[in-house]
Design a protein around this motif. Structure first.
Motif, PDB file in Angstrom:
ATOM      1  N   ARG A   1      -2.832   0.539  42.358  1.00  0.00           N
ATOM      2  CA  ARG A   1      -1.817   0.177  43.344  1.00  0.00           C
ATOM      3  C   ARG A   1      -2.099  -1.235  43.837  1.00  0.00           C
ATOM      4  NH1 ARG A   1      -0.219   3.394  48.956  1.00  0.00           N
ATOM      5  NH2 ARG A   1       1.302   1.855  49.690  1.00  0.00           N
ATOM      6  N   ARG A   2      -1.103  -2.094  43.796  1.00  0.00           N
ATOM      7  CA  ARG A   2      -1.281  -3.488  44.193  1.00  0.00           C
ATOM      8  C   ARG A   2      -1.038  -3.651  45.683  1.00  0.00           C
ATOM      9  NH1 ARG A   2       2.604  -7.065  40.881  1.00  0.00           N
ATOM     10  NH2 ARG A   2       4.051  -5.584  41.824  1.00  0.00           N
ATOM     11  N   ASN A   3      -1.882  -4.428  46.329  1.00  0.00           N
ATOM     12  CA  ASN A   3      -1.697  -4.786  47.733  1.00  0.00           C
ATOM     13  C   ASN A   3      -1.102  -6.183  47.791  1.00  0.00           C
ATOM     14  OD1 ASN A   3      -2.929  -2.374  48.747  1.00  0.00           O
ATOM     15  ND2 ASN A   3      -4.931  -3.250  48.276  1.00  0.00           N
ATOM     16  N   LEU A   4       0.097  -6.290  48.346  1.00  0.00           N
ATOM     17  CA  LEU A   4       0.823  -7.556  48.361  1.00  0.00           C
ATOM     18  C   LEU A   4       0.730  -8.232  49.721  1.00  0.00           C
ATOM     19  CD1 LEU A   4       4.087  -6.376  46.561  1.00  0.00           C
ATOM     20  CD2 LEU A   4       2.061  -7.379  45.518  1.00  0.00           C
ATOM     21  N   ARG A   5       0.941  -9.538  49.721  1.00  0.00           N
ATOM     22  CA  ARG A   5       1.007 -10.276  50.976  1.00  0.00           C
ATOM     23  C   ARG A   5       2.245  -9.845  51.768  1.00  0.00           C
ATOM     24  NH1 ARG A   5      -2.666 -14.234  51.305  1.00  0.00           N
ATOM     25  NH2 ARG A   5      -3.579 -15.035  49.357  1.00  0.00           N
ATOM     26  N   ARG A   6       2.198 -10.106  53.039  1.00  0.00           N
ATOM     27  CA  ARG A   6       3.311  -9.732  53.908  1.00  0.00           C
ATOM     28  C   ARG A   6       4.584 -10.481  53.499  1.00  0.00           C
ATOM     29  NH1 ARG A   6       1.960  -9.694  60.174  1.00  0.00           N
ATOM     30  NH2 ARG A   6       4.031  -8.732  60.082  1.00  0.00           N
ATOM     31  N   LYS A   7       5.697  -9.857  53.752  1.00  0.00           N
ATOM     32  CA  LYS A   7       6.974 -10.460  53.402  1.00  0.00           C
ATOM     33  C   LYS A   7       7.252 -11.684  54.264  1.00  0.00           C
ATOM     34  CE  LYS A   7      10.449  -7.692  52.721  1.00  0.00           C
ATOM     35  NZ  LYS A   7      11.436  -6.610  52.898  1.00  0.00           N
ATOM     36  N   ASN A   8       8.048 -12.572  53.687  1.00  0.00           N
ATOM     37  CA  ASN A   8       8.473 -13.769  54.395  1.00  0.00           C
ATOM     38  C   ASN A   8       9.918 -13.573  54.850  1.00  0.00           C
ATOM     39  OD1 ASN A   8       8.417 -16.391  55.391  1.00  0.00           O
ATOM     40  ND2 ASN A   8       9.294 -17.216  53.505  1.00  0.00           N
ATOM     41  N   PHE A   9      10.227 -14.064  56.047  1.00  0.00           N
ATOM     42  CA  PHE A   9      11.582 -13.896  56.581  1.00  0.00           C
ATOM     43  C   PHE A   9      12.135 -15.254  57.022  1.00  0.00           C
ATOM     44  CE2 PHE A   9       9.586  -9.743  57.229  1.00  0.00           C
ATOM     45  CZ  PHE A   9      10.522  -8.914  56.632  1.00  0.00           C
ATOM     46  N   ALA A  10      12.075 -16.207  56.122  1.00  0.00           N
ATOM     47  CA  ALA A  10      12.602 -17.534  56.449  1.00  0.00           C
ATOM     48  C   ALA A  10      14.111 -17.493  56.657  1.00  0.00           C
ATOM     49  CB  ALA A  10      12.241 -18.528  55.339  1.00  0.00           C
ATOM     50  N   PHE A  11      14.777 -16.501  56.053  1.00  0.00           N
ATOM     51  CA  PHE A  11      16.236 -16.449  56.203  1.00  0.00           C
ATOM     52  C   PHE A  11      16.632 -16.141  57.641  1.00  0.00           C
ATOM     53  CE2 PHE A  11      15.280 -12.002  55.491  1.00  0.00           C
ATOM     54  CZ  PHE A  11      16.218 -11.317  56.236  1.00  0.00           C
ATOM     55  N   TRP A  12      15.725 -15.557  58.445  1.00  0.00           N
ATOM     56  CA  TRP A  12      16.023 -15.346  59.854  1.00  0.00           C
ATOM     57  C   TRP A  12      16.300 -16.693  60.539  1.00  0.00           C
ATOM     58  CZ3 TRP A  12      11.558 -11.525  61.583  1.00  0.00           C
ATOM     59  CH2 TRP A  12      11.790 -10.288  60.984  1.00  0.00           C
ATOM     60  N   THR A  13      15.398 -17.652  60.303  1.00  0.00           N
ATOM     61  CA  THR A  13      15.551 -18.981  60.915  1.00  0.00           C
ATOM     62  C   THR A  13      16.805 -19.672  60.401  1.00  0.00           C
ATOM     63  OG1 THR A  13      13.145 -19.164  61.107  1.00  0.00           O
ATOM     64  CG2 THR A  13      14.418 -21.198  61.284  1.00  0.00           C
ATOM     65  N   GLU A  14      17.062 -19.532  59.110  1.00  0.00           N
ATOM     66  CA  GLU A  14      18.251 -20.178  58.544  1.00  0.00           C
ATOM     67  C   GLU A  14      19.536 -19.600  59.132  1.00  0.00           C
ATOM     68  OE1 GLU A  14      17.910 -19.677  54.380  1.00  0.00           O
ATOM     69  OE2 GLU A  14      16.134 -20.959  54.171  1.00  0.00           O
ATOM     70  N   LEU A  15      19.567 -18.288  59.322  1.00  0.00           N
ATOM     71  CA  LEU A  15      20.755 -17.677  59.918  1.00  0.00           C
ATOM     72  C   LEU A  15      20.938 -18.122  61.371  1.00  0.00           C
ATOM     73  CD1 LEU A  15      20.644 -14.009  58.548  1.00  0.00           C
ATOM     74  CD2 LEU A  15      22.250 -15.817  57.950  1.00  0.00           C
ATOM     75  N   TRP A  16      19.832 -18.209  62.107  1.00  0.00           N
ATOM     76  CA  TRP A  16      19.940 -18.644  63.502  1.00  0.00           C
ATOM     77  C   TRP A  16      20.441 -20.084  63.578  1.00  0.00           C
ATOM     78  CZ3 TRP A  16      20.676 -17.592  68.269  1.00  0.00           C
ATOM     79  CH2 TRP A  16      20.391 -18.537  69.260  1.00  0.00           C
ATOM     80  N   GLN A  17      19.905 -20.953  62.743  1.00  0.00           N
ATOM     81  CA  GLN A  17      20.347 -22.350  62.755  1.00  0.00           C
ATOM     82  C   GLN A  17      21.820 -22.461  62.365  1.00  0.00           C
ATOM     83  OE1 GLN A  17      17.525 -24.142  60.081  1.00  0.00           O
ATOM     84  NE2 GLN A  17      15.943 -24.400  61.660  1.00  0.00           N
ATOM     85  N   GLU A  18      22.232 -21.647  61.393  1.00  0.00           N
ATOM     86  CA  GLU A  18      23.639 -21.660  60.986  1.00  0.00           C
ATOM     87  C   GLU A  18      24.539 -21.188  62.123  1.00  0.00           C
ATOM     88  OE1 GLU A  18      26.891 -22.002  58.210  1.00  0.00           O
ATOM     89  OE2 GLU A  18      24.825 -22.730  58.169  1.00  0.00           O
ATOM     90  N   TYR A  19      24.128 -20.135  62.813  1.00  0.00           N
ATOM     91  CA  TYR A  19      24.922 -19.624  63.938  1.00  0.00           C
ATOM     92  C   TYR A  19      24.966 -20.631  65.080  1.00  0.00           C
ATOM     93  CZ  TYR A  19      26.105 -16.959  68.110  1.00  0.00           C
ATOM     94  OH  TYR A  19      26.672 -16.533  69.299  1.00  0.00           O
ATOM     95  N   ALA A  20      23.804 -21.230  65.422  1.00  0.00           N
ATOM     96  CA  ALA A  20      23.757 -22.195  66.522  1.00  0.00           C
ATOM     97  C   ALA A  20      24.637 -23.394  66.230  1.00  0.00           C
ATOM     98  CB  ALA A  20      22.317 -22.615  66.770  1.00  0.00           C
ATOM     99  N   SER A  21      24.635 -23.854  64.985  1.00  0.00           N
ATOM    100  CA  SER A  21      25.472 -25.012  64.636  1.00  0.00           C
ATOM    101  C   SER A  21      26.954 -24.676  64.759  1.00  0.00           C
ATOM    102  CB  SER A  21      25.144 -25.472  63.212  1.00  0.00           C
ATOM    103  OG  SER A  21      25.477 -24.464  62.263  1.00  0.00           O
ATOM    104  N   GLN A  22      27.324 -23.426  64.456  1.00  0.00           N
ATOM    105  CA  GLN A  22      28.728 -23.036  64.598  1.00  0.00           C
ATOM    106  C   GLN A  22      29.129 -22.954  66.060  1.00  0.00           C
ATOM    107  OE1 GLN A  22      31.034 -22.519  62.102  1.00  0.00           O
ATOM    108  NE2 GLN A  22      29.404 -23.393  60.825  1.00  0.00           N
ATOM    109  N   VAL A  23      28.227 -22.467  66.908  1.00  0.00           N
ATOM    110  CA  VAL A  23      28.532 -22.344  68.343  1.00  0.00           C
ATOM    111  C   VAL A  23      28.646 -23.717  68.981  1.00  0.00           C
ATOM    112  CG1 VAL A  23      27.650 -21.537  70.560  1.00  0.00           C
ATOM    113  CG2 VAL A  23      27.488 -20.068  68.544  1.00  0.00           C
ATOM    114  N   LEU A  24      27.802 -24.663  68.574  1.00  0.00           N
ATOM    115  CA  LEU A  24      27.779 -25.981  69.189  1.00  0.00           C
ATOM    116  C   LEU A  24      28.775 -26.929  68.564  1.00  0.00           C
ATOM    117  CD1 LEU A  24      23.912 -26.445  69.536  1.00  0.00           C
ATOM    118  CD2 LEU A  24      25.544 -25.797  71.318  1.00  0.00           C
ATOM    119  N   ALA A  25      29.424 -26.517  67.463  1.00  0.00           N
ATOM    120  CA  ALA A  25      30.365 -27.415  66.794  1.00  0.00           C
ATOM    121  C   ALA A  25      31.573 -27.694  67.677  1.00  0.00           C
ATOM    122  CB  ALA A  25      30.806 -26.783  65.476  1.00  0.00           C
TER     123      ALA A  25
END
Length: 411
Positions: free
Chosen positions: A387-411
């Motif tokens: 059984r392989r032990n993997l590194r923790r998952k990355n959630f960079a898309f959280w930041t990208e979604l927040w930045q996309e939403y913030a840019s739409q609100v401030l547009a």
């Protein structure tokens, strides 16, 4: 409390008052409330779970109207990011076939609920990159019969691949669970595409089918089962897998290899593969009971002839499985609850599916192995892989979604 924001009122002895919110603004809304709405969406929790956590912590909560206002903007941000992700995944998949024209895909249908599902997700994953290339959501509004959703979603997948900017994407081999209507449609309309069925679903019941001739009541001994076959059910299943993997995409070779197991257990290794231990090891001795009774041989032959792989060898010569689609379906469970998500509105359901796609495409093949663990499972004594032990998952898309939403609100 205004959602998760505390609104404090300060008053001096002269009755002068001033109000101070604990959060700055993002456009016309409080930043903290927007961040909490964002966290609620990407976490995949249900609304009642969010309310219970907030109530237990005493930190306030967002109302349905407020969440609906944020959702109307946020879902479009998720949709755009998902479109970018699947398009990049498709380009990556195409580059992994430099010497051939076309790609191989894996598909499967996942129903939103356990019975008479309102929604069905037909998932398409690249066979090489293992990334999601497209997810088509079919609802009962499209077709009232949930059993027909997979065929309708498959047709939409092919239409999408034909409309790409770089030109139509050719599908060489299409692997899916054994859906008869999809098999028929591909053979009748997609002559340039080879259809193949998932090996795991086809082979998982072989041991069970063969076991009917391996054991039984004493009065049926020699009629429906034989003691010479009592120790062979699991090993025959392994042999069938090996036959599919080494048939060189020839259906006749697959059938011949499957039936050769009878001669092998009769201690006749004339037609065994040259790399088999019975051919390479001079000191080889059979570990299973040798078949000497013609009745046992006939019972085993009949059992193998009844298997779906022997009856339809052309559907299994590529030896492909939908393992990664099933794994993606497990990721979907983090964002979709099979007990309740059938009642969601289409936009809300689709947004959760898109977030699951972003999660999968970001982390598949990106998590390195830190170590391996060897363990013995009494329920699976023949399992030898670690059984392989993997590194923790990355959630960079959280930041990208927040930045996309913030840019739409401030547009």
């Amino acid at each position: 409390m205004l959602g998760h924001v505390a609104l404090a009122t300060y008053e001096c002895d002269n009755a002068h008052k001033v109000q101070w919110p604990s959060s700055p603004y993002l456009g016309t809304k409080y930043l903290v409330n927007c961040r909490m709405a964002h966290a609620y969406f990407v976490s995949g929790i249900r609304q009642n779970q969010y309310h219970r956590v907030a109530d237990a912590a005493g930190i306030g909560k967002l109302g349905e109207d407020y969440i609906g206002e944020v959702f109307s903007v946020y879902k479009d941000c998720v949709h755009r990011k998902t479109q970018e992700s699947v398009y990049d995944a498709l380009l990556e998949e195409i580059t992994l076939y430099p010497e051939t024209d076309g790609i191989d895909i894996l598909t499967d249908a996942r129903h939103a609920t356990r019975k008479n599902s309102r929604y069905s997700d037909i998932v398409c994953i690249g066979a090489q990159s293992h990334k999601v290339l497209r997810v088509e959501t079919v609802s009962r509004e499209d077709d009232p019969c949930a059993q027909r959703h997979e065929l309708l979603g498959t047709k939409r997948l092919y239409h999408y691949l034909e409309q790409q900017e770089g030109g139509s994407v050719h599908i060489r081999v299409h692997c899916h669970d054994r859906n008869g209507s999809v098999n028929k449609w591909l053979r009748e309309t997609r002559h340039e595409t080879e259809t193949t069925n998932d090996t795991w679903h086809a082979a998982k019941n072989i041991a069970k089918e063969v076991r009917t001739v391996c054991c039984g009541s004493r009065c049926m001994q020699g009629k429906t089962w034989h003691p010479h076959l009592s120790d062979k059910a699991a090993s025959i299943k392994t042999h069938v897998y090996w036959s599919m993997k080494n048939c060189e995409e020839n259906p006749e070779t697959l059938q011949h290899s499957m039936m050769n197991v009878i001669k092998h257990y009769k201690n006749n290794h004339e037609h065994c593969h040259p790399t088999s231990r019975c051919k390479t090891d001079p000191a080889y001795e059979p570990s299973k009971t040798i078949i000497t009774d013609p009745t046992a041989e006939q019972l085993l032959r009949q059992a193998l002839h009844r298997t779906i792989i022997y009856k339809n060898p052309t559907d299994f010569i590529h030896c492909m499985d939908t393992y990664f689609v099933e794994s993606f379906n497990n990721i979907m469970l983090q964002y979709h609850d099979k007990r309740t998500d059938g009642s969601l509105a289409y936009d809300a359901y689709r947004m959760r599916t898109n977030i699951a796609t972003l999660d999968w495409n970001e982390n598949i093949n990106a998590r390195t192995v830190t170590s391996q663990r060897d363990s013995v499972d009494a329920r699976n004594p023949r399992r030898v892989s670690a059984r392989r032990n993997l590194r923790r998952k990355n959630f960079a898309f959280w930041t990208e979604l927040w930045q996309e939403y913030a840019s739409q609100v401030l547009a």
